[in-house]
Design a protein around this motif. Structure first.
Motif, mmCIF file in Angstrom:
data_model
loop_
_atom_site.group_PDB
_atom_site.id
_atom_site.type_symbol
_atom_site.label_atom_id
_atom_site.label_comp_id
_atom_site.label_asym_id
_atom_site.label_seq_id
_atom_site.Cartn_x
_atom_site.Cartn_y
_atom_site.Cartn_z
ATOM 1 N N GLN A 147 13.387 -35.534 -32.706
ATOM 2 C CA GLN A 147 14.056 -35.894 -31.459
ATOM 3 C C GLN A 147 15.452 -35.280 -31.387
ATOM 4 O O GLN A 147 15.814 -34.651 -30.394
ATOM 5 N N ARG A 148 16.227 -35.447 -32.452
ATOM 6 C CA ARG A 148 17.600 -34.930 -32.428
ATOM 7 C C ARG A 148 17.624 -33.409 -32.449
ATOM 8 O O ARG A 148 18.439 -32.791 -31.755
ATOM 9 N N ALA A 149 16.743 -32.794 -33.206
ATOM 10 C CA ALA A 149 16.680 -31.322 -33.235
ATOM 11 C C ALA A 149 16.349 -30.791 -31.844
ATOM 12 O O ALA A 149 16.928 -29.803 -31.395
ATOM 13 N N GLY A 150 15.429 -31.472 -31.148
ATOM 14 C CA GLY A 150 15.093 -31.049 -29.790
ATOM 15 C C GLY A 150 16.279 -31.162 -28.850
ATOM 16 O O GLY A 150 16.514 -30.280 -28.017
ATOM 17 N N GLU A 151 17.046 -32.231 -28.980
ATOM 18 C CA GLU A 151 18.244 -32.391 -28.144
ATOM 19 C C GLU A 151 19.252 -31.275 -28.435
ATOM 20 O O GLU A 151 19.870 -30.728 -27.522
ATOM 21 N N ILE A 152 19.410 -30.940 -29.692
ATOM 22 C CA ILE A 152 20.361 -29.893 -30.078
ATOM 23 C C ILE A 152 19.909 -28.541 -29.528
ATOM 24 O O ILE A 152 20.708 -27.785 -28.980
ATOM 25 N N VAL A 153 18.629 -28.257 -29.661
ATOM 26 C CA VAL A 153 18.102 -26.971 -29.198
ATOM 27 C C VAL A 153 18.241 -26.839 -27.684
ATOM 28 O O VAL A 153 18.561 -25.764 -27.172
ATOM 29 N N ARG A 154 18.044 -27.926 -26.975
ATOM 30 C CA ARG A 154 18.099 -27.867 -25.508
ATOM 31 C C ARG A 154 19.524 -27.884 -24.964
ATOM 32 O O ARG A 154 19.725 -27.577 -23.791
ATOM 33 N N ASP A 155 20.503 -28.243 -25.762
ATOM 34 C CA ASP A 155 21.889 -28.348 -25.290
ATOM 35 C C ASP A 155 22.610 -27.014 -25.455
ATOM 36 O O ASP A 155 22.943 -26.620 -26.580
ATOM 37 N N PRO A 156 22.876 -26.294 -24.363
ATOM 38 C CA PRO A 156 23.542 -24.994 -24.499
ATOM 39 C C PRO A 156 25.012 -25.111 -24.915
ATOM 40 O O PRO A 156 25.611 -24.123 -25.319
ATOM 41 N N ARG A 157 25.568 -26.301 -24.833
ATOM 42 C CA ARG A 157 26.989 -26.494 -25.191
ATOM 43 C C ARG A 157 27.152 -26.976 -26.625
ATOM 44 O O ARG A 157 28.238 -27.326 -27.032
ATOM 45 N N GLN A 158 26.068 -27.002 -27.394
ATOM 46 C CA GLN A 158 26.135 -27.505 -28.762
ATOM 47 C C GLN A 158 27.140 -26.699 -29.563
ATOM 48 O O GLN A 158 27.067 -25.479 -29.594
ATOM 49 N N PRO A 159 28.097 -27.376 -30.201
ATOM 50 C CA PRO A 159 29.103 -26.629 -30.971
ATOM 51 C C PRO A 159 28.505 -26.003 -32.231
ATOM 52 O O PRO A 159 27.474 -26.451 -32.724
ATOM 53 N N VAL A 160 29.176 -24.980 -32.716
ATOM 54 C CA VAL A 160 28.708 -24.297 -33.922
ATOM 55 C C VAL A 160 28.858 -25.194 -35.137
ATOM 56 O O VAL A 160 28.009 -25.233 -36.000
ATOM 57 N N SER A 161 29.947 -25.926 -35.240
ATOM 58 C CA SER A 161 30.184 -26.749 -36.419
ATOM 59 C C SER A 161 29.388 -28.021 -36.408
ATOM 60 O O SER A 161 28.845 -28.453 -35.479
ATOM 61 N N VAL A 199 24.590 -18.123 -34.720
ATOM 62 C CA VAL A 199 24.469 -19.399 -35.429
ATOM 63 C C VAL A 199 23.409 -20.274 -34.757
ATOM 64 O O VAL A 199 22.583 -20.896 -35.435
ATOM 65 N N ARG A 200 23.405 -20.319 -33.432
ATOM 66 C CA ARG A 200 22.381 -21.098 -32.714
ATOM 67 C C ARG A 200 20.979 -20.609 -33.055
ATOM 68 O O ARG A 200 20.076 -21.405 -33.279
ATOM 69 N N THR A 201 20.801 -19.302 -33.097
ATOM 70 C CA THR A 201 19.489 -18.740 -33.434
ATOM 71 C C THR A 201 19.094 -19.118 -34.858
ATOM 72 O O THR A 201 17.952 -19.531 -35.098
ATOM 73 N N GLN A 202 20.039 -19.005 -35.787
ATOM 74 C CA GLN A 202 19.752 -19.389 -37.174
ATOM 75 C C GLN A 202 19.411 -20.872 -37.273
ATOM 76 O O GLN A 202 18.498 -21.267 -38.000
ATOM 77 N N ARG A 203 20.131 -21.677 -36.534
ATOM 78 C CA ARG A 203 19.897 -23.119 -36.522
ATOM 79 C C ARG A 203 18.493 -23.417 -36.001
ATOM 80 O O ARG A 203 17.750 -24.191 -36.605
ATOM 81 N N HIS A 204 18.137 -22.791 -34.907
ATOM 82 C CA HIS A 204 16.812 -23.037 -34.319
ATOM 83 C C HIS A 204 15.706 -22.593 -35.264
ATOM 84 O O HIS A 204 14.697 -23.288 -35.414
ATOM 85 N N GLN A 205 15.894 -21.455 -35.918
ATOM 86 C CA GLN A 205 14.898 -20.986 -36.885
ATOM 87 C C GLN A 205 14.798 -21.938 -38.073
ATOM 88 O O GLN A 205 13.697 -22.191 -38.574
ATOM 89 N N SER A 206 15.923 -22.476 -38.501
ATOM 90 C CA SER A 206 15.917 -23.436 -39.611
ATOM 91 C C SER A 206 15.210 -24.722 -39.214
ATOM 92 O O SER A 206 14.456 -25.295 -40.010
ATOM 93 N N PHE A 207 15.457 -25.179 -37.998
ATOM 94 C CA PHE A 207 14.747 -26.369 -37.515
ATOM 95 C C PHE A 207 13.243 -26.127 -37.527
ATOM 96 O O PHE A 207 12.471 -26.964 -38.001
ATOM 97 N N ALA A 208 12.828 -24.984 -37.002
ATOM 98 C CA ALA A 208 11.397 -24.664 -36.926
ATOM 99 C C ALA A 208 10.789 -24.556 -38.323
ATOM 100 O O ALA A 208 9.677 -25.049 -38.557
ATOM 101 N N ALA A 209 11.511 -23.941 -39.256
ATOM 102 C CA ALA A 209 11.004 -23.807 -40.625
ATOM 103 C C ALA A 209 10.875 -25.169 -41.296
ATOM 104 O O ALA A 209 9.891 -25.430 -42.010
ATOM 105 N N LEU A 210 11.838 -26.049 -41.080
ATOM 106 C CA LEU A 210 11.771 -27.390 -41.656
ATOM 107 C C LEU A 210 10.597 -28.166 -41.076
ATOM 108 O O LEU A 210 9.859 -28.827 -41.804
#
Length: 191
Positions: free
Chosen positions: A177-191, A60-71
């Motif tokens: 800014q927020r996407a960067g914080e999410i990507v850098r936070d290894p404890r980011q929850p899936v939901s 899910v984290r990988t999909q999220r990061h790819q979605s951020f990059a695509a956006l």
């Protein structure tokens, strides 16, 4: 009673005690082995479930990061078109069909990437992405309106476009800014 009979009786009692002791010890050993086996199975299942959950979370984290990059890439493509086309329209050049299609295609791409990101979250990123898309749609609509006004000879309200584009840029900065914080936070929850 003779010594031999006493020895035989003692031997029989000792043998019976040994058999009874072995049976009791066997029952306890069986019970202990079953309990230990159950605990081992429970531990293995917990480990498998934990590994599956960790693997899913990473996916899910990988999909999220790819979605951020695509956006972000879709936004950059739209912004590039606006930066290129706006001065032409501002100088009273009409917006040709190819340029209008390009702006619309880039806008549709941004909307599609925003929808994809909504699958992966988190909700805060989704809200910021939709705000970015909304501000981008407003800037595109304003530019298209100004292009129509310019081609018909009406006066154009360029400060309105400048404000709409500034709001688009600010929404992009907030999302980034927020996407960067999410990507850098290894404890980011899936939901």
């Amino acid at each position: 009673m003779s010594d031999a009979t006493g020895t035989v009786i003692t031997g029989v009692i000792a043998f019976a005690a040994a058999v009874v002791g072995a049976v009791i010890a066997g029952m306890y050993a069986k019970h202990g082995a079953e309990a230990g086996g159950r605990k081992a199975v429970e531990a293995a299942l917990a480990q498998v479930h934990g590994a599956a959950a960790a693997e899913h979370w990473q996916w899910v984290r990988t999909q999220r990061h790819q979605s951020f990059a695509a956006l972000i890439a879709a936004y950059a493509a739209l912004d590039e078109v606006l930066v290129r086309i706006a001065p032409e329209v501002r100088n009273a050049a009409s917006l040709d069909g190819a340029a209008g299609r390009e702006v619309r295609e880039r806008m549709l791409e941004l909307q599609a990437k925003t929808s994809q990101l909504a699958l992966w979250g988190p909700n805060e990123a989704n809200s910021l992405a939709y705000a970015l898309t909304g501000k981008s749609v407003a800037a595109v609509r304003t530019l298209l309106h100004l292009a129509r006004a310019s081609s018909s000879g009406a006066s154009a309200d360029w400060p309105r476009f400048d404000q709409a584009r500034d709001e688009m840029v600010l929404a992009h900065a907030a999302f980034l800014q927020r996407a960067g914080e999410i990507v850098r936070d290894p404890r980011q929850p899936v939901s």
